[in-house]
Motif scaffolding. Sequence first.
Motif, PDB file in Angstrom:
ATOM      1  N   GLY A   1       0.873  -1.259   0.019  1.00 35.85           N
ATOM      2  CA  GLY A   1       0.054   0.154   0.027  1.00 35.85           C
ATOM      3  C   GLY A   1       0.770   1.304  -0.024  1.00 35.85           C
ATOM      4  O   GLY A   1       2.044   1.180   0.303  1.00 35.85           O
ATOM      5  N   GLY A   2       0.165   2.323  -0.276  1.00 32.14           N
ATOM      6  CA  GLY A   2       0.809   3.486  -0.365  1.00 32.14           C
ATOM      7  C   GLY A   2       0.182   4.669  -0.782  1.00 32.14           C
ATOM      8  O   GLY A   2      -1.066   4.593  -1.224  1.00 32.14           O
ATOM      9  N   LEU A   3       0.686   5.758  -1.287  1.00 26.63           N
ATOM     10  CA  LEU A   3       0.354   6.912  -1.870  1.00 26.63           C
ATOM     11  C   LEU A   3       0.495   6.911  -3.300  1.00 26.63           C
ATOM     12  O   LEU A   3       1.732   6.575  -3.815  1.00 26.63           O
ATOM     13  CB  LEU A   3       0.772   8.323  -1.224  1.00 26.63           C
ATOM     14  CG  LEU A   3       0.361   9.650  -1.861  1.00 26.63           C
ATOM     15  CD1 LEU A   3      -1.167   9.877  -1.556  1.00 26.63           C
ATOM     16  CD2 LEU A   3       1.262  10.830  -1.309  1.00 26.63           C
TER      17      LEU A   3
ATOM     18  N   GLY B   1      -4.716   7.701 -11.766  1.00 28.37           N
ATOM     19  CA  GLY B   1      -4.103   7.119 -13.005  1.00 28.37           C
ATOM     20  C   GLY B   1      -2.902   6.343 -12.727  1.00 28.37           C
ATOM     21  O   GLY B   1      -2.408   5.605 -13.796  1.00 28.37           O
ATOM     22  N   GLY B   2      -2.447   6.040 -11.561  1.00 29.96           N
ATOM     23  CA  GLY B   2      -1.248   5.449 -11.532  1.00 29.96           C
ATOM     24  C   GLY B   2      -1.579   4.190 -11.114  1.00 29.96           C
ATOM     25  O   GLY B   2      -2.633   3.473 -10.931  1.00 29.96           O
TER      26      GLY B   2
ATOM     27  N   LEU C   1      -2.948  -8.124  -5.770  1.00 29.62           N
ATOM     28  CA  LEU C   1      -3.876  -7.256  -6.568  1.00 29.62           C
ATOM     29  C   LEU C   1      -3.078  -6.158  -7.048  1.00 29.62           C
ATOM     30  O   LEU C   1      -2.883  -5.409  -6.473  1.00 29.62           O
ATOM     31  CB  LEU C   1      -4.743  -6.815  -5.214  1.00 29.62           C
ATOM     32  CG  LEU C   1      -6.134  -5.983  -5.962  1.00 29.62           C
ATOM     33  CD1 LEU C   1      -6.922  -6.988  -6.731  1.00 29.62           C
ATOM     34  CD2 LEU C   1      -6.733  -5.125  -5.044  1.00 29.62           C
ATOM     35  N   GLN C   2      -3.175  -6.344  -8.551  1.00 35.74           N
ATOM     36  CA  GLN C   2      -2.456  -5.157  -9.443  1.00 35.74           C
ATOM     37  C   GLN C   2      -3.844  -4.405  -9.413  1.00 35.74           C
ATOM     38  O   GLN C   2      -4.757  -4.683 -10.218  1.00 35.74           O
ATOM     39  CB  GLN C   2      -2.161  -5.845 -10.758  1.00 35.74           C
ATOM     40  CG  GLN C   2      -1.612  -4.910 -11.563  1.00 35.74           C
ATOM     41  CD  GLN C   2      -0.301  -4.108 -11.143  1.00 35.74           C
ATOM     42  OE1 GLN C   2       0.819  -4.778 -10.565  1.00 35.74           O
ATOM     43  NE2 GLN C   2      -0.367  -2.806 -11.121  1.00 35.74           N
ATOM     44  N   MET C   3      -3.598  -3.084  -9.217  1.00 38.15           N
ATOM     45  CA  MET C   3      -4.273  -1.901  -9.167  1.00 38.15           C
ATOM     46  C   MET C   3      -3.896  -1.095 -10.364  1.00 38.15           C
ATOM     47  O   MET C   3      -2.985  -0.399 -10.177  1.00 38.15           O
ATOM     48  CB  MET C   3      -4.550  -1.292  -7.978  1.00 38.15           C
ATOM     49  CG  MET C   3      -5.021  -2.325  -6.832  1.00 38.15           C
ATOM     50  SD  MET C   3      -5.769  -1.484  -5.459  1.00 38.15           S
ATOM     51  CE  MET C   3      -4.007  -0.875  -4.799  1.00 38.15           C
ATOM     52  N   ASN C   4      -4.788  -0.738 -11.404  1.00 33.25           N
ATOM     53  CA  ASN C   4      -4.303   0.389 -12.429  1.00 33.25           C
ATOM     54  C   ASN C   4      -5.347   1.060 -12.664  1.00 33.25           C
ATOM     55  O   ASN C   4      -6.505   1.247 -12.197  1.00 33.25           O
ATOM     56  CB  ASN C   4      -4.126  -0.567 -13.856  1.00 33.25           C
ATOM     57  CG  ASN C   4      -2.950  -1.694 -13.807  1.00 33.25           C
ATOM     58  OD1 ASN C   4      -2.069  -1.553 -13.156  1.00 33.25           O
ATOM     59  ND2 ASN C   4      -3.384  -2.819 -14.311  1.00 33.25           N
ATOM     60  N   SER C   5      -5.011   2.434 -13.230  1.00 29.49           N
ATOM     61  CA  SER C   5      -5.852   3.347 -13.479  1.00 29.49           C
ATOM     62  C   SER C   5      -6.695   3.944 -12.167  1.00 29.49           C
ATOM     63  O   SER C   5      -7.777   4.090 -12.207  1.00 29.49           O
ATOM     64  CB  SER C   5      -6.832   3.015 -14.641  1.00 29.49           C
ATOM     65  OG  SER C   5      -6.166   2.873 -15.804  1.00 29.49           O
ATOM     66  N   LEU C   6      -5.817   4.300 -11.193  1.00 30.40           N
ATOM     67  CA  LEU C   6      -6.526   4.254  -9.780  1.00 30.40           C
ATOM     68  C   LEU C   6      -7.239   5.785  -9.940  1.00 30.40           C
ATOM     69  O   LEU C   6      -6.629   6.559 -10.484  1.00 30.40           O
ATOM     70  CB  LEU C   6      -5.254   4.178  -8.957  1.00 30.40           C
ATOM     71  CG  LEU C   6      -4.845   2.761  -8.546  1.00 30.40           C
ATOM     72  CD1 LEU C   6      -3.651   2.991  -7.855  1.00 30.40           C
ATOM     73  CD2 LEU C   6      -6.017   2.218  -7.630  1.00 30.40           C
ATOM     74  N   LYS C   7      -8.440   5.725  -9.401  1.00 35.74           N
ATOM     75  CA  LYS C   7      -9.349   6.879  -9.001  1.00 35.74           C
ATOM     76  C   LYS C   7      -9.123   7.327  -7.560  1.00 35.74           C
ATOM     77  O   LYS C   7      -8.769   6.434  -6.689  1.00 35.74           O
ATOM     78  CB  LYS C   7     -10.776   6.494  -9.382  1.00 35.74           C
ATOM     79  CG  LYS C   7     -10.656   5.843 -10.848  1.00 35.74           C
ATOM     80  CD  LYS C   7     -12.024   5.565 -11.277  1.00 35.74           C
ATOM     81  CE  LYS C   7     -12.216   4.763 -12.604  1.00 35.74           C
ATOM     82  NZ  LYS C   7     -13.542   4.406 -12.618  1.00 35.74           N
ATOM     83  N   PHE C   8      -9.508   8.257  -7.189  1.00 36.58           N
ATOM     84  CA  PHE C   8      -9.936   8.722  -5.816  1.00 36.58           C
ATOM     85  C   PHE C   8     -10.803   7.961  -5.011  1.00 36.58           C
ATOM     86  O   PHE C   8     -10.648   7.678  -3.891  1.00 36.58           O
ATOM     87  CB  PHE C   8     -10.609  10.288  -5.863  1.00 36.58           C
ATOM     88  CG  PHE C   8      -9.614  11.502  -6.248  1.00 36.58           C
ATOM     89  CD1 PHE C   8      -8.388  11.497  -6.196  1.00 36.58           C
ATOM     90  CD2 PHE C   8     -10.208  12.312  -7.228  1.00 36.58           C
ATOM     91  CE1 PHE C   8      -7.553  12.304  -6.581  1.00 36.58           C
ATOM     92  CE2 PHE C   8      -9.512  13.473  -7.877  1.00 36.58           C
ATOM     93  CZ  PHE C   8      -8.124  13.197  -7.549  1.00 36.58           C
TER      94      PHE C   8
ATOM     95  N   THR D   1      -3.936   5.084  -0.726  1.00 41.96           N
ATOM     96  CA  THR D   1      -4.259   6.620  -0.796  1.00 41.96           C
ATOM     97  C   THR D   1      -4.295   7.110  -2.215  1.00 41.96           C
ATOM     98  O   THR D   1      -2.957   7.355  -2.706  1.00 41.96           O
ATOM     99  CB  THR D   1      -3.863   7.438   0.383  1.00 41.96           C
ATOM    100  OG1 THR D   1      -3.800   6.938   1.455  1.00 41.96           O
ATOM    101  CG2 THR D   1      -4.494   8.840   0.093  1.00 41.96           C
ATOM    102  N   VAL D   2      -5.080   7.402  -2.820  1.00 42.91           N
ATOM    103  CA  VAL D   2      -5.048   8.212  -4.464  1.00 42.91           C
ATOM    104  C   VAL D   2      -5.367   9.517  -4.015  1.00 42.91           C
ATOM    105  O   VAL D   2      -6.554   9.895  -3.873  1.00 42.91           O
ATOM    106  CB  VAL D   2      -6.009   7.215  -5.261  1.00 42.91           C
ATOM    107  CG1 VAL D   2      -5.808   8.047  -6.446  1.00 42.91           C
ATOM    108  CG2 VAL D   2      -5.942   5.880  -5.331  1.00 42.91           C
ATOM    109  N   SER D   3      -4.247  10.299  -4.246  1.00 42.66           N
ATOM    110  CA  SER D   3      -4.185  11.671  -4.230  1.00 42.66           C
ATOM    111  C   SER D   3      -3.670  12.540  -5.137  1.00 42.66           C
ATOM    112  O   SER D   3      -2.620  11.956  -5.565  1.00 42.66           O
ATOM    113  CB  SER D   3      -3.880  12.009  -2.870  1.00 42.66           C
ATOM    114  OG  SER D   3      -3.854  13.572  -2.717  1.00 42.66           O
ATOM    115  N   SER D   4      -3.930  13.463  -5.805  1.00 37.93           N
ATOM    116  CA  SER D   4      -3.275  14.584  -6.576  1.00 37.93           C
ATOM    117  C   SER D   4      -2.531  15.487  -5.924  1.00 37.93           C
ATOM    118  O   SER D   4      -1.898  16.170  -6.392  1.00 37.93           O
ATOM    119  CB  SER D   4      -4.262  15.190  -7.557  1.00 37.93           C
ATOM    120  OG  SER D   4      -5.241  15.966  -6.856  1.00 37.93           O
TER     121      SER D   4
END
Length: 121
Positions: free
Chosen positions: A9-11, A15-16, A80-87, A118-121
């Motif tokens: 996990g992480g920040l 889109g990442g 779990l590969q997570m792509n195109s991550l959203k808020f 955490t998905v953040s801009s």
Amino acid sequence: QVQLVESGGGLVQPGGSLRLSCAASGKIFSINDMAWYRQAPGKQRELVATISSGGSTKYADSVKERFIISRDNAKKMVNLQMNSLKFADTAMYYCNGIIRPRSFSTWSPYWGQGTQVTVSS
């Protein structure tokens, strides 16, 4: 004792991508279905993805075509590969496994402690 430990996990920016891992350890006889759940603050815990012992997968509608669940039975691990991550993907992610310990014939669910995404801009 049987336990599951998540990592990865992480920040990350919108889109990442991020890859979560969950390793099972202890005196384990066998592992059946495994799954990833997530829970955001103030919201119910939801099922993200499942994978059977044979590799069949299912996904929540919110993550279809973006997330990929996989497992390595030799390593007793689920990823779990997570792509195109959203808020909206921001949550604590939990690993779950239906596991039979070596000393007993009973199958029981086990949970990891969780890893924050955490998905953040």
